[in-house]
Motif scaffolding. Structure first.
Motif, PDB file in Angstrom:
ATOM      1  N   SER A  70      -5.420   2.345 -21.826  1.00  0.00           N
ATOM      2  CA  SER A  70      -5.928   3.231 -20.786  1.00  0.00           C
ATOM      3  C   SER A  70      -4.840   4.057 -20.114  1.00  0.00           C
ATOM      4  N   GLY A  71      -3.757   4.363 -20.792  1.00  0.00           N
ATOM      5  CA  GLY A  71      -2.739   5.227 -20.209  1.00  0.00           C
ATOM      6  C   GLY A  71      -1.979   4.528 -19.108  1.00  0.00           C
ATOM      7  N   GLY A  72      -2.223   4.881 -17.838  1.00  0.00           N
ATOM      8  CA  GLY A  72      -1.504   4.223 -16.762  1.00  0.00           C
ATOM      9  C   GLY A  72      -2.377   3.899 -15.572  1.00  0.00           C
ATOM     10  N   ILE A  73      -3.706   3.793 -15.787  1.00  0.00           N
ATOM     11  CA  ILE A  73      -4.598   3.678 -14.631  1.00  0.00           C
ATOM     12  C   ILE A  73      -4.438   2.346 -13.912  1.00  0.00           C
ATOM     13  N   HIS A  74      -4.275   1.257 -14.668  1.00  0.00           N
ATOM     14  CA  HIS A  74      -4.122  -0.041 -14.011  1.00  0.00           C
ATOM     15  C   HIS A  74      -2.792  -0.100 -13.256  1.00  0.00           C
ATOM     16  N   ALA A  75      -1.734   0.473 -13.879  1.00  0.00           N
ATOM     17  CA  ALA A  75      -0.428   0.465 -13.222  1.00  0.00           C
ATOM     18  C   ALA A  75      -0.497   1.214 -11.893  1.00  0.00           C
ATOM     19  N   THR A  76      -1.142   2.393 -11.888  1.00  0.00           N
ATOM     20  CA  THR A  76      -1.247   3.169 -10.652  1.00  0.00           C
ATOM     21  C   THR A  76      -2.002   2.393  -9.581  1.00  0.00           C
ATOM     22  N   ALA A  77      -3.148   1.848  -9.967  1.00  0.00           N
ATOM     23  CA  ALA A  77      -3.967   1.135  -8.988  1.00  0.00           C
ATOM     24  C   ALA A  77      -3.216  -0.070  -8.424  1.00  0.00           C
ATOM     25  N   CYS A  78      -2.498  -0.793  -9.286  1.00  0.00           N
ATOM     26  CA  CYS A  78      -1.775  -1.983  -8.838  1.00  0.00           C
ATOM     27  C   CYS A  78      -0.626  -1.612  -7.904  1.00  0.00           C
ATOM     28  N   VAL A  79       0.123  -0.548  -8.249  1.00  0.00           N
ATOM     29  CA  VAL A  79       1.256  -0.160  -7.398  1.00  0.00           C
ATOM     30  C   VAL A  79       0.745   0.269  -6.026  1.00  0.00           C
ATOM     31  N   ILE A  80      -0.362   1.017  -6.003  1.00  0.00           N
ATOM     32  CA  ILE A  80      -0.910   1.454  -4.717  1.00  0.00           C
ATOM     33  C   ILE A  80      -1.353   0.249  -3.888  1.00  0.00           C
ATOM     34  N   LEU A  81      -2.041  -0.695  -4.532  1.00  0.00           N
ATOM     35  CA  LEU A  81      -2.479  -1.885  -3.795  1.00  0.00           C
ATOM     36  C   LEU A  81      -1.280  -2.674  -3.270  1.00  0.00           C
ATOM     37  N   ALA A  82      -0.229  -2.819  -4.103  1.00  0.00           N
ATOM     38  CA  ALA A  82       0.940  -3.596  -3.683  1.00  0.00           C
ATOM     39  C   ALA A  82       1.631  -2.940  -2.499  1.00  0.00           C
ATOM     40  N   TYR A  83       1.703  -1.598  -2.515  1.00  0.00           N
ATOM     41  CA  TYR A  83       2.392  -0.910  -1.432  1.00  0.00           C
ATOM     42  C   TYR A  83       1.604  -0.986  -0.132  1.00  0.00           C
ATOM     43  N   TYR A  84       0.294  -0.877  -0.213  1.00  0.00           N
ATOM     44  CA  TYR A  84      -0.511  -0.855   1.017  1.00  0.00           C
ATOM     45  C   TYR A  84      -0.946  -2.239   1.477  1.00  0.00           C
ATOM     46  N   ARG A  85      -0.491  -3.286   0.790  1.00  0.00           N
ATOM     47  CA  ARG A  85      -0.896  -4.641   1.152  1.00  0.00           C
ATOM     48  C   ARG A  85      -0.554  -4.997   2.600  1.00  0.00           C
ATOM     49  N   PRO A  86       0.663  -4.709   3.101  1.00  0.00           N
ATOM     50  CA  PRO A  86       0.951  -5.050   4.502  1.00  0.00           C
ATOM     51  C   PRO A  86       0.004  -4.367   5.492  1.00  0.00           C
ATOM     52  N   TYR A  87      -0.417  -3.134   5.173  1.00  0.00           N
ATOM     53  CA  TYR A  87      -1.337  -2.433   6.073  1.00  0.00           C
ATOM     54  C   TYR A  87      -2.702  -3.116   6.075  1.00  0.00           C
ATOM     55  N   ILE A  88      -3.107  -3.600   4.890  1.00  0.00           N
ATOM     56  CA  ILE A  88      -4.392  -4.311   4.832  1.00  0.00           C
ATOM     57  C   ILE A  88      -4.291  -5.628   5.590  1.00  0.00           C
ATOM     58  N   PHE A  89      -3.127  -6.294   5.498  1.00  0.00           N
ATOM     59  CA  PHE A  89      -2.911  -7.499   6.299  1.00  0.00           C
ATOM     60  C   PHE A  89      -3.085  -7.199   7.780  1.00  0.00           C
ATOM     61  N   LYS A  90      -2.453  -6.108   8.201  1.00  0.00           N
ATOM     62  CA  LYS A  90      -2.518  -5.717   9.604  1.00  0.00           C
ATOM     63  C   LYS A  90      -3.954  -5.465  10.010  1.00  0.00           C
ATOM     64  N   PHE A  91      -4.700  -4.800   9.124  1.00  0.00           N
ATOM     65  CA  PHE A  91      -6.092  -4.460   9.389  1.00  0.00           C
ATOM     66  C   PHE A  91      -6.947  -5.717   9.521  1.00  0.00           C
ATOM     67  N   SER A  92      -6.726  -6.699   8.631  1.00  0.00           N
ATOM     68  CA  SER A  92      -7.626  -7.853   8.617  1.00  0.00           C
ATOM     69  C   SER A  92      -7.204  -8.944   9.585  1.00  0.00           C
ATOM     70  N   PHE A  93      -5.878  -9.174   9.734  1.00  0.00           N
ATOM     71  CA  PHE A  93      -5.443 -10.323  10.517  1.00  0.00           C
ATOM     72  C   PHE A  93      -4.907  -9.944  11.890  1.00  0.00           C
ATOM     73  N   GLY A  94      -4.881  -8.644  12.193  1.00  0.00           N
ATOM     74  CA  GLY A  94      -4.307  -8.244  13.464  1.00  0.00           C
ATOM     75  C   GLY A  94      -2.828  -7.990  13.330  1.00  0.00           C
ATOM     76  N   LEU A  95      -2.225  -7.475  14.425  1.00  0.00           N
ATOM     77  CA  LEU A  95      -0.847  -7.016  14.362  1.00  0.00           C
ATOM     78  C   LEU A  95       0.161  -8.120  14.080  1.00  0.00           C
ATOM     79  N   SER A  96      -0.132  -9.323  14.561  1.00  0.00           N
ATOM     80  CA  SER A  96       0.894 -10.363  14.523  1.00  0.00           C
ATOM     81  C   SER A  96       0.832 -11.218  13.263  1.00  0.00           C
ATOM     82  N   TYR A  97       0.392 -10.588  12.148  1.00  0.00           N
ATOM     83  CA  TYR A  97       0.195 -11.411  10.956  1.00  0.00           C
ATOM     84  C   TYR A  97       1.487 -12.004  10.436  1.00  0.00           C
TER      85      TYR A  97
END
Lengths: 168, 274
Positions: A70-97
């Protein structure tokens, strides 16, 4: 420290193997297949090395692309998820995660569920947009994202609570 | 200088992210825009080997249907053999030199995808067996696709269920031709576009490969006409074709090695150069 690394390598290989052997061959209704391999990114230790996560997620996605042609679609999606993971933590668990010890593999609280939900949705929407790559499929993309996310979340939660390492 | 280093160290994660995102997006866009320039394909040692192992298990589960298909094909071939009228009409025989213009390599599908917009099939034979890119792949029921990429032991095939694939096809009874494409919706149907409106098409007519491409010999089965409608923009017919093949269940396949192909390609290249 060393054992955490080993656990991660083990998880990387096992999740990829399960994904390729079992879940890639699942096609509910012809087009819905779950992608629980992203559990690697979701379960990566919270306060661990962040660039390590980004690089290993890229390799994870690249290996998936190798198997799916599939070219690079999984790689792109995974890199984006890995980079934005701390923001999702902040969103779900609050600032002091960062000061809490977040253990995803304990009883399923609303915070933990929302974290898994947002992560899976982010990954899947990127994946299916890049897969279709044409705007005329927008409804198809949304439909696939919705159904595949449901299946991924169900299988992920089953995997988390089925294989529950009690010390880590 | 100090500040540049500080900037790089401070934003190392972001720079890393942007670098890897750039690489993966390039790979994605490349795979969507060009026909064969894929850097990453499943024709390689790792994924080919894994798929071959998985397939060994799956093969046992499909033995019965595979046998049934072989029996049916044997029966068809026997009927061709015993029917003298048909053998004289066989189009494959090149009467001048007495050789067939096509050779066949037998291969096996070890991985098959059909749930995406751009689907590929992985086969268990590669360059060592004589497989080259742009060879046609068929089975006893009809066409499967075109070889895309090869490694020494494995090869990938662009399935006809791939929105980028375009194959020349025609109506069996009238020779009106069009190009066979897929709209990405159902695995049982493909679309034959650009058929002139002069053609008289009826439901149930057979669609076969046309003689215009060097990839497939003429007259290989594809499917039957399901519905016909006129495209509003171009006012050509679009025919919805019901495939003979069940693309979700493939076993042994034949790769067609066309002997005329190299000669034709050489000729076309010569004309381009002049």
């Amino acid at each position: 420290m060393n054992s955490a690394l080993l656990v991660n390598i083990f998880r990387f290989i096992m999740l990829l193997a399960i994904q390729v052997v079992i879940f890639n061959n699942m096609n509910f209704l012809g087009y819905i297949s779950p992608f629980p391999y992203i559990l690697y990114i979701i379960l990566y230790p919270v306060n661990s090395n962040r660039s390590g996560l980004i690089i290993s997620s890229f390799l994870l996605g690249l290996t998936m692309d190798l198997f799916c042609n599939s070219g690079g679609i999984h790689a792109t999606a995974c890199v984006i998820l890995a980079y934005y993971r701390p923001y999702i933590f902040k969103f779900s668990f609050g600032l002091s995660y960062e000061y809490q010890t977040i253990r995803l593999n304990e009883s399923l609280t609303p915070e933990r569920f929302s974290f898994i939900l947002v992560s899976v949705l982010l990954h899947h929407i990127v994946l299916f947009i890049l897969e279709a790559f044409q705007f005329k499929f927008i409804w198809d993309i949304l439909l696939r994202t919705l159904f595949s996310s449901i299946f991924t979340i169900i299988t992920s939660i089953i995997i988390i609570y089925l294989i529950k390492p009690n010390k880590r | 200088m100090q500040q540049i280093f500080n900037f790089i160290i401070r934003n190392s994660n972001r720079l890393l992210f942007l670098l890897l995102l750039g690489i993966s997006l390039t790979l994605t866009i490349q795979s969507h825009s060009y026909h064969r320039s894929k850097v990453i394909s499943s024709a390689n040692f790792l994924s080919g080997g894994v798929y071959e192992r998985i397939n060994r298990v799956n093969e046992y589960l499909n033995l019965k249907t595979e046998n049934d298909e072989l029996v049916l094909e044997n029966a068809r071939l026997k009927s061709l053999l015993f029917n003298k009228e048909d053998t004289t009409k066989l189009p494959l025989m090149d009467s001048l030199k007495g050789v067939k213009p096509a050779d066949i390599i037998v291969s096996k599908v070890i991985h098959n995808s059909y749930s995406r917009y751009e689907n590929f099939i992985t086969l268990s034979s590669g360059a060592n067996d004589g497989v080259k890119p742009d060879m046609g792949v068929i089975n006893s029921l009809g066409i499967i696709g075109i070889v895309d990429d090869t490694s020494p032991r494995y090869s990938t095939v662009v399935s006809i269920l791939n929105m980028k694939s375009q194959i020349n096809a025609k109506l069996k009874k009238t020779n009106h031709f069009g190009s066979l494409t897929w709209d990405g919706k159902s695995t049982g149907y493909v679309q034959l576009r650009d058929v002139p409106r002069l053609a008289s098409v009826r439901k149930g007519d057979t669609i076969v490969t046309g003689g215009q491409s060097v990839i497939f010999p003429e007259g290989i089965n594809i499917g039957t006409v399901e519905t016909v409608y006129t495209e509003t923009k171009t006012s050509f017919y679009v025919i919805k074709v019901k495939l003979f093949n069940d693309m979700t269940n493939l076993g042994h396949v034949y790769i067609i090695k066309s002997k005329d192909r190299e000669e034709l390609i050489n000729l076309e290249n010569k004309e381009k150069n002049e």
